[in-house]
Design an enzyme around this catalytic site. Structure first.
Site, PDB file in Angstrom:
ATOM      1  N   GLU A 175     -16.428  -7.933  -4.226  1.00 45.41           N
ATOM      2  CA  GLU A 175     -15.476  -7.901  -4.541  1.00 45.41           C
ATOM      3  C   GLU A 175     -14.492  -8.603  -4.093  1.00 45.41           C
ATOM      4  OE1 GLU A 175     -13.149  -4.779  -4.663  1.00 45.41           O
ATOM      5  OE2 GLU A 175     -14.838  -3.091  -4.313  1.00 45.41           O
TER       6      GLU A 175
ATOM      7  N   LYS B  91     -12.106  -7.961   6.155  1.00 45.10           N
ATOM      8  CA  LYS B  91     -11.255  -6.604   6.938  1.00 45.10           C
ATOM      9  C   LYS B  91     -11.726  -5.251   7.082  1.00 45.10           C
ATOM     10  CE  LYS B  91      -6.623  -3.656   7.725  1.00 45.10           C
ATOM     11  NZ  LYS B  91      -6.362  -2.883   7.138  1.00 45.10           N
TER      12      LYS B  91
ATOM     13  N   CYS C 200       0.316  -1.022  -0.342  1.00 47.61           N
ATOM     14  CA  CYS C 200      -0.040   0.057  -0.176  1.00 47.61           C
ATOM     15  C   CYS C 200       1.003   1.015  -0.459  1.00 47.61           C
ATOM     16  CB  CYS C 200      -0.637  -0.262   1.137  1.00 47.61           C
ATOM     17  SG  CYS C 200      -2.165   1.176   0.802  1.00 47.61           S
TER      18      CYS C 200
ATOM     19  N   CYS D 156       0.169   3.923   1.310  1.00 46.87           N
ATOM     20  CA  CYS D 156      -0.468   4.703   2.889  1.00 46.87           C
ATOM     21  C   CYS D 156       0.450   5.392   3.745  1.00 46.87           C
ATOM     22  CB  CYS D 156      -1.074   4.511   3.492  1.00 46.87           C
ATOM     23  SG  CYS D 156      -2.011   2.853   4.471  1.00 46.87           S
TER      24      CYS D 156
ATOM     25  N   LYS E  82     -12.422  -4.700   2.028  1.00 45.65           N
ATOM     26  CA  LYS E  82     -11.594  -3.924   3.611  1.00 45.65           C
ATOM     27  C   LYS E  82     -12.709  -3.122   3.148  1.00 45.65           C
ATOM     28  CE  LYS E  82      -7.543  -1.441   4.129  1.00 45.65           C
ATOM     29  NZ  LYS E  82      -6.603  -1.308   3.949  1.00 45.65           N
TER      30      LYS E  82
ATOM     31  N   TYR F 135      -2.563  -9.344  16.117  1.00 46.46           N
ATOM     32  CA  TYR F 135      -1.741  -8.569  16.983  1.00 46.46           C
ATOM     33  C   TYR F 135      -1.162  -8.976  17.924  1.00 46.46           C
ATOM     34  CZ  TYR F 135      -2.233  -4.845  13.873  1.00 46.46           C
ATOM     35  OH  TYR F 135      -2.037  -4.118  12.610  1.00 46.46           O
TER      36      TYR F 135
ATOM     37  N   CYS G 256      -3.976   6.096  -0.081  1.00 43.53           N
ATOM     38  CA  CYS G 256      -3.550   4.806  -0.294  1.00 43.53           C
ATOM     39  C   CYS G 256      -2.645   4.967  -1.947  1.00 43.53           C
ATOM     40  CB  CYS G 256      -4.431   4.530   0.113  1.00 43.53           C
ATOM     41  SG  CYS G 256      -4.895   3.743   1.739  1.00 43.53           S
TER      42      CYS G 256
ATOM     43  N   ARG H  91     -10.566   7.880   3.722  1.00 46.27           N
ATOM     44  CA  ARG H  91     -10.339   7.107   2.683  1.00 46.27           C
ATOM     45  C   ARG H  91     -11.905   6.008   2.132  1.00 46.27           C
ATOM     46  NH1 ARG H  91      -5.480   6.280   4.364  1.00 46.27           N
ATOM     47  NH2 ARG H  91      -4.725   6.090   5.683  1.00 46.27           N
TER      48      ARG H  91
HETATM   49  C1  PBG Z   1      -3.266   0.477   4.750  1.00 45.28           C
HETATM   50  C2  PBG Z   1      -3.149  -1.040   5.943  1.00 45.28           C
HETATM   51  C3  PBG Z   1      -4.110  -0.347   7.174  1.00 45.28           C
HETATM   52  C4  PBG Z   1      -4.534  -1.432   7.908  1.00 45.28           C
HETATM   53  C5  PBG Z   1      -4.129  -2.311   7.212  1.00 45.28           C
HETATM   54  N1  PBG Z   1      -3.095  -1.848   6.335  1.00 45.28           N
HETATM   55  C6  PBG Z   1      -4.567   0.972   7.463  1.00 45.28           C
HETATM   56  C7  PBG Z   1      -5.975   2.278   6.754  1.00 45.28           C
HETATM   57  O1  PBG Z   1      -6.662   0.979   5.796  1.00 45.28           O
HETATM   58  O2  PBG Z   1      -6.110   3.182   7.255  1.00 45.28           O
HETATM   59  C8  PBG Z   1      -5.132  -1.064   9.319  1.00 45.28           C
HETATM   60  C9  PBG Z   1      -4.846  -2.923  10.164  1.00 45.28           C
HETATM   61  C10 PBG Z   1      -5.319  -2.454  11.699  1.00 45.28           C
HETATM   62  O3  PBG Z   1      -5.862  -1.563  12.138  1.00 45.28           O
HETATM   63  O4  PBG Z   1      -4.278  -3.406  12.258  1.00 45.28           O
HETATM   64  N2  PBG Z   1      -3.711   0.854   4.085  1.00 45.28           N
END
Ligand code: PBG
Length: 333
Positions: free
Chosen positions: A238, A253, A124, A126, A200, A319, A134, A222
């Site tokens: 998607e 996600k 990504c 970002c 996502k 995590y 992103c 976003r």
């Molecule tokens: C990158 C990305 C993000 C996360 C994973 N890849 C952040 C976002 O989209 O702002 C979030 C992961 C998390 O919150 O643990 N685009």
């Protein structure tokens, strides 16, 4: 009437009477093999910068990331998802494809040091752009879908060059999986797999991650590229598109507020390994409540992770992976 007069199918308590019976009767189990451990990696040496909103999580320089990987491998986790945070960000995020950056160097060290490990990289922009979006911006400050695709492809190829076995595009640009597949193949990386962050959502649960990655958008949000919470059918579309473009694995996600989406994804695409991302906010809110003594950390974490598996996820990015695996292995009840 005594319960022993009931037919077996109306008697549940015998199946709950002790730990052994409960375990034998479990429909879903966590065994530790479902976990992927995410790590934030930075340049330099000997750097371990705790992320204030994520207790126990730190940004790690390559050497520290290796030590953390070793800890994870010792408890039985061998899959890692890496996020790179550069020292300098710019408008196009050009550090994203630099072979000298933290992700590329960590992946290469990991592959050398731990042959049993699997390196997955987040692809990504970002984390690398100074505006925190992103992708590349147009003159009107909108995220330019098609101009972003080659940048994502370059980042993915550089991760594969470093030894990543799986790349995971998370920018939510249309066509990103196809662009990356073509670039990987052209670069001779046919064996490198793609894990699409297919569904996502634009979620408030990414807050602590953005602290960790310093990737909060400097303006706007976003929602012009990530999905709206209201969408379930669109999530299936998607995922279907990602598979058509060449995704080997698919993802929903965040996990917790989207368990129904996980269930639908598993039902509709049963042969595809399905990942669910137990994101930063889901991690931090449990820690915050536990630290206040309002809930029990271990039991809450295991309940949440098991619910994600029960919903239909084959793999869980979390995590909590290391703690959860220790708890599962030390305690089979
Ligand atoms: C990158 C990305 C993000 C996360 C994973 N890849 C952040 C976002 O989209 O702002 C979030 C992961 C998390 O919150 O643990 N685009």
């Amino acid at each position: 009437m005594s319960s022993s007069a009931l037919p077996d199918f109306q008697r549940f308590r015998p199946l709950r009477s002790n730990a052994e019976v409960r375990s034998q009767n479990a429909e879903t189990r966590l065994d530790g093999s479902e976990f992927v451990y995410p790590m934030f990696v930075i340049n330099g040496e000997n750097r371990r910068e705790p992320v204030p909103s994520m207790p126990g999580i730190a940004r790690l320089s390559v050497d520290e990331a290796m030590a953390e990987a070793e800890t994870a491998l010792t408890v039985g986790i061998n899959r890692f998802l890496f996020f790179g945070i550069p020292d300098e960000k710019d408008a196009t995020g050009s550090k994203a494809w630099s072979p000298e950056e933290a992700v590329q160097r960590t992946v290469s060290e990991l592959r050398k040091g731990f042959p049993e490990a699997l390196a997955i990289t987040d692809v990504c922009m970002c984390e690398y752009t100074d505006h925190g979006h992103c992708g590349k911006l147009t003159e009107n400050s909108e995220v330019d879908n098609d101009a972003t695709l080659p940048l994502l492809a370059s980042a993915a190829v550089s991760h594969a060059d470093a030894g990543a076995q799986v790349v995971a595009p998370s920018a939510m640009m249309d066509g990103q999986v196809a662009a990356i597949r073509t670039a990987l193949d052209d670069a001779g990386h046919r064996d490198v797999k793609i894990l699409g962050y297919s569904a996502k959502y634009a979620s408030a649960f990414y807050g602590p991650f953005r602290d960790a990655a310093d990737s909060t958008p400097s303006f706007g949000d976003r929602r012009s590229y990530q999905m709206a919470t209201s969408q379930r059918v669109e999530a299936m579309n998607e995922i279907e598109a990602d598979i058509a473009e060449g995704a080997d694995y698919i993802m929903v996600k965040p996990a917790l507020a989207y368990l129904d989406v996980i269930t639908h994804a598993k039902a509709q695409f049963p042969e595809r390994p399905l990942y669910a991302y137990n994101v930063s906010g889901e991690f931090s809110m449990i820690h915050a409540a536990a630290e206040n003594g309002w809930i029990d950390l271990k039991n809450t974490v295991l309940e949440v992770l098991l619910s994600i598996k029960r919903a239909g996820a084959d793999n869980i990015i979390s995590y909590f992976s290391i703690d959860a695996t220790r708890w599962i292995k030390g305690d089979s009840q």
